[in-house]
Design an enzyme around this catalytic site. Structure first.
Site, PDB file in Angstrom:
ATOM      1  N   HIS A  70       0.836  -1.407   0.017  1.00 41.89           N
ATOM      2  CA  HIS A  70      -0.053  -0.004  -0.025  1.00 41.89           C
ATOM      3  C   HIS A  70       0.865   1.293   0.002  1.00 41.89           C
ATOM      4  CE1 HIS A  70      -3.209  -2.545   2.201  1.00 41.89           C
ATOM      5  NE2 HIS A  70      -3.720  -2.318   0.998  1.00 41.89           N
ATOM      6  N   ARG A  82      -2.253  -5.989  -8.399  1.00 38.35           N
ATOM      7  CA  ARG A  82      -1.110  -6.909  -8.137  1.00 38.35           C
ATOM      8  C   ARG A  82      -1.098  -8.070  -8.928  1.00 38.35           C
ATOM      9  NH1 ARG A  82      -3.458  -8.646  -2.292  1.00 38.35           N
ATOM     10  NH2 ARG A  82      -5.390  -8.009  -3.865  1.00 38.35           N
ATOM     11  N   LYS A  91     -16.417  -6.410   5.936  1.00 36.26           N
ATOM     12  CA  LYS A  91     -15.122  -6.860   6.451  1.00 36.26           C
ATOM     13  C   LYS A  91     -15.134  -6.740   8.195  1.00 36.26           C
ATOM     14  CE  LYS A  91     -11.981  -6.546   2.588  1.00 36.26           C
ATOM     15  NZ  LYS A  91     -10.923  -5.975   1.966  1.00 36.26           N
ATOM     16  N   SER A 143      -3.507  -7.673   3.365  1.00 37.02           N
ATOM     17  CA  SER A 143      -3.560  -7.469   4.577  1.00 37.02           C
ATOM     18  C   SER A 143      -3.955  -8.709   5.159  1.00 37.02           C
ATOM     19  CB  SER A 143      -4.678  -6.433   5.016  1.00 37.02           C
ATOM     20  OG  SER A 143      -4.148  -5.005   4.374  1.00 37.02           O
TER      21      SER A 143
HETATM   22  N1  COA Z   1      -0.363  -3.881  -1.466  1.00 32.88           N
HETATM   23  C1  COA Z   1      -0.909  -4.871  -0.688  1.00 32.88           C
HETATM   24  N2  COA Z   1      -2.150  -5.056  -0.483  1.00 32.88           N
HETATM   25  C2  COA Z   1      -2.909  -4.876  -1.568  1.00 32.88           C
HETATM   26  C3  COA Z   1      -2.594  -4.077  -2.501  1.00 32.88           C
HETATM   27  C4  COA Z   1      -1.557  -3.315  -2.507  1.00 32.88           C
HETATM   28  N3  COA Z   1      -0.670  -2.861  -3.429  1.00 32.88           N
HETATM   29  N4  COA Z   1      -3.708  -3.895  -3.275  1.00 32.88           N
HETATM   30  C5  COA Z   1      -4.559  -4.614  -2.748  1.00 32.88           C
HETATM   31  N5  COA Z   1      -4.362  -5.009  -1.663  1.00 32.88           N
HETATM   32  C6  COA Z   1      -5.174  -5.989  -0.942  1.00 32.88           C
HETATM   33  C7  COA Z   1      -5.605  -5.431   0.549  1.00 32.88           C
HETATM   34  O1  COA Z   1      -4.683  -5.678   1.471  1.00 32.88           O
HETATM   35  C8  COA Z   1      -6.873  -6.021   0.664  1.00 32.88           C
HETATM   36  O2  COA Z   1      -6.435  -7.195   1.171  1.00 32.88           O
HETATM   37  P1  COA Z   1      -7.544  -7.977   2.291  1.00 32.88           P
HETATM   38  O3  COA Z   1      -8.678  -8.412   1.597  1.00 32.88           O
HETATM   39  O4  COA Z   1      -6.907  -8.995   2.865  1.00 32.88           O
HETATM   40  O5  COA Z   1      -7.878  -7.130   3.552  1.00 32.88           O
HETATM   41  C9  COA Z   1      -7.279  -6.503  -0.642  1.00 32.88           C
HETATM   42  O6  COA Z   1      -6.297  -6.264  -1.448  1.00 32.88           O
HETATM   43  C10 COA Z   1      -8.608  -5.495  -1.206  1.00 32.88           C
HETATM   44  O7  COA Z   1      -8.526  -4.557  -0.510  1.00 32.88           O
HETATM   45  P2  COA Z   1      -8.673  -2.923  -0.491  1.00 32.88           P
HETATM   46  O8  COA Z   1      -7.742  -2.449  -1.457  1.00 32.88           O
HETATM   47  O9  COA Z   1      -8.467  -2.581   0.786  1.00 32.88           O
HETATM   48  O10 COA Z   1      -9.951  -2.818  -1.197  1.00 32.88           O
HETATM   49  P3  COA Z   1     -11.356  -3.134  -0.423  1.00 32.88           P
HETATM   50  O11 COA Z   1     -12.065  -4.253  -1.188  1.00 32.88           O
HETATM   51  O12 COA Z   1     -11.548  -3.588   0.947  1.00 32.88           O
HETATM   52  O13 COA Z   1     -12.276  -1.953  -0.871  1.00 32.88           O
HETATM   53  C11 COA Z   1     -13.098   0.333  -2.140  1.00 32.88           C
HETATM   54  C12 COA Z   1     -12.328  -1.090  -1.985  1.00 32.88           C
HETATM   55  C13 COA Z   1     -12.979   0.706  -0.635  1.00 32.88           C
HETATM   56  C14 COA Z   1     -12.481   0.913  -3.003  1.00 32.88           C
HETATM   57  C15 COA Z   1     -14.567  -0.273  -2.164  1.00 32.88           C
HETATM   58  O14 COA Z   1     -14.926  -1.431  -1.031  1.00 32.88           O
HETATM   59  C16 COA Z   1     -15.808   0.781  -1.992  1.00 32.88           C
HETATM   60  O15 COA Z   1     -15.423   1.557  -3.145  1.00 32.88           O
HETATM   61  N6  COA Z   1     -16.254   0.864  -1.151  1.00 32.88           N
HETATM   62  C17 COA Z   1     -17.399   1.811  -1.112  1.00 32.88           C
HETATM   63  C18 COA Z   1     -18.511   1.346  -1.337  1.00 32.88           C
HETATM   64  C19 COA Z   1     -18.940   1.684  -2.709  1.00 32.88           C
HETATM   65  O16 COA Z   1     -19.006   2.341  -3.393  1.00 32.88           O
HETATM   66  N7  COA Z   1     -19.347   0.565  -3.375  1.00 32.88           N
HETATM   67  C20 COA Z   1     -19.522   0.516  -4.823  1.00 32.88           C
HETATM   68  C21 COA Z   1     -18.249   0.288  -5.491  1.00 32.88           C
HETATM   69  S1  COA Z   1     -18.556  -0.322  -7.084  1.00 32.88           S
END
Ligand code: COA
Length: 159
Positions: free
Chosen positions: A17, A90, A41, A128
């Protein structure tokens, strides 16, 4: 002013991140890290702890701000003059999920722009959840998360 948003759960922030944040900050005037209160989550850290950790590990990058939000991403983008949302890719499995989100967001808000940064290969396997699992079973996560985060994790497991 080009203001980008890097949204995510950040439970906790990893070096993967952090790499995306550093790079996003180089191509924008302000890079906002948006910690989401994600009801689907069950995070280990509270939103306040996650925000605090991110502030600590990004303190040396002048143009990074940290915020939290709930609700729709497009609403945050509209209300905070965000030029574009940044997401890290990724591997190909991320692409499927990300394209769906980007397209849904574009449908909800026609000015929504999503920019993708390819994750550095050293970090392409980190998530994560995996970091938490390895730590939970006593594995070494040094180098996968910033040192400050490692301290938070040790503190959390003491409680
Ligand atoms: N390095 C390390 N880990 C990474 C990474 C990187 N470069 N890129 C992604 N990840 C991992 C994260 O650690 C996370 O791991 P986990 O699932 O084990 O916790 C996973 O990839 C994805 O998580 P994250 O990037 O935190 O995204 P998310 O899926 O939790 O949330 C949002 C993404 C916030 C953009 C999305 O949920 C959102 O927009 N929510 C708002 C509600 C909304 O508008 N919904 C409609 C969307 S269409």
């Amino acid at each position: 002013m080009k203001k980008v948003l890097y949204p995510g759960t950040f439970d906790p922030i990893t070096n993967g991140h952090l790499d995306v944040i550093e790079r996003a900050s180089r191509v924008s005037d302000v890079a906002v890290v948006g910690v989401i209160l994600n009801p689907s989550k069950k995070p280990l850290f509270t939103v306040e702890e996650r925000v605090e950790m991110i502030k600590k590990v990004t303190r040396k990058i002048n143009n990074v701000e940290v915020d939290c939000f709930s609700g729709l991403l497009v609403d945050y983008v509209k209300n905070n003059n965000i030029t574009a949302v940044v997401r890290g890719l990724r591997a190909s499995m991320d692409f499927e999920y990300e394209i769906q989100m980007a397209q849904m967001n574009a449908r909800l808000y026609d000015k929504m722009e999503t920019l993708f940064l390819m994750t550095r290969s050293d970090y392409s396997f980190i998530s994560s959840s995996m970091v938490k699992e390895v730590f939970h079973f006593g594995g070494n996560i040094e180098g996968l998360v910033p040192n400050e985060v490692l301290e938070y994790m040790k503190e959390k497991t003491k409680k």
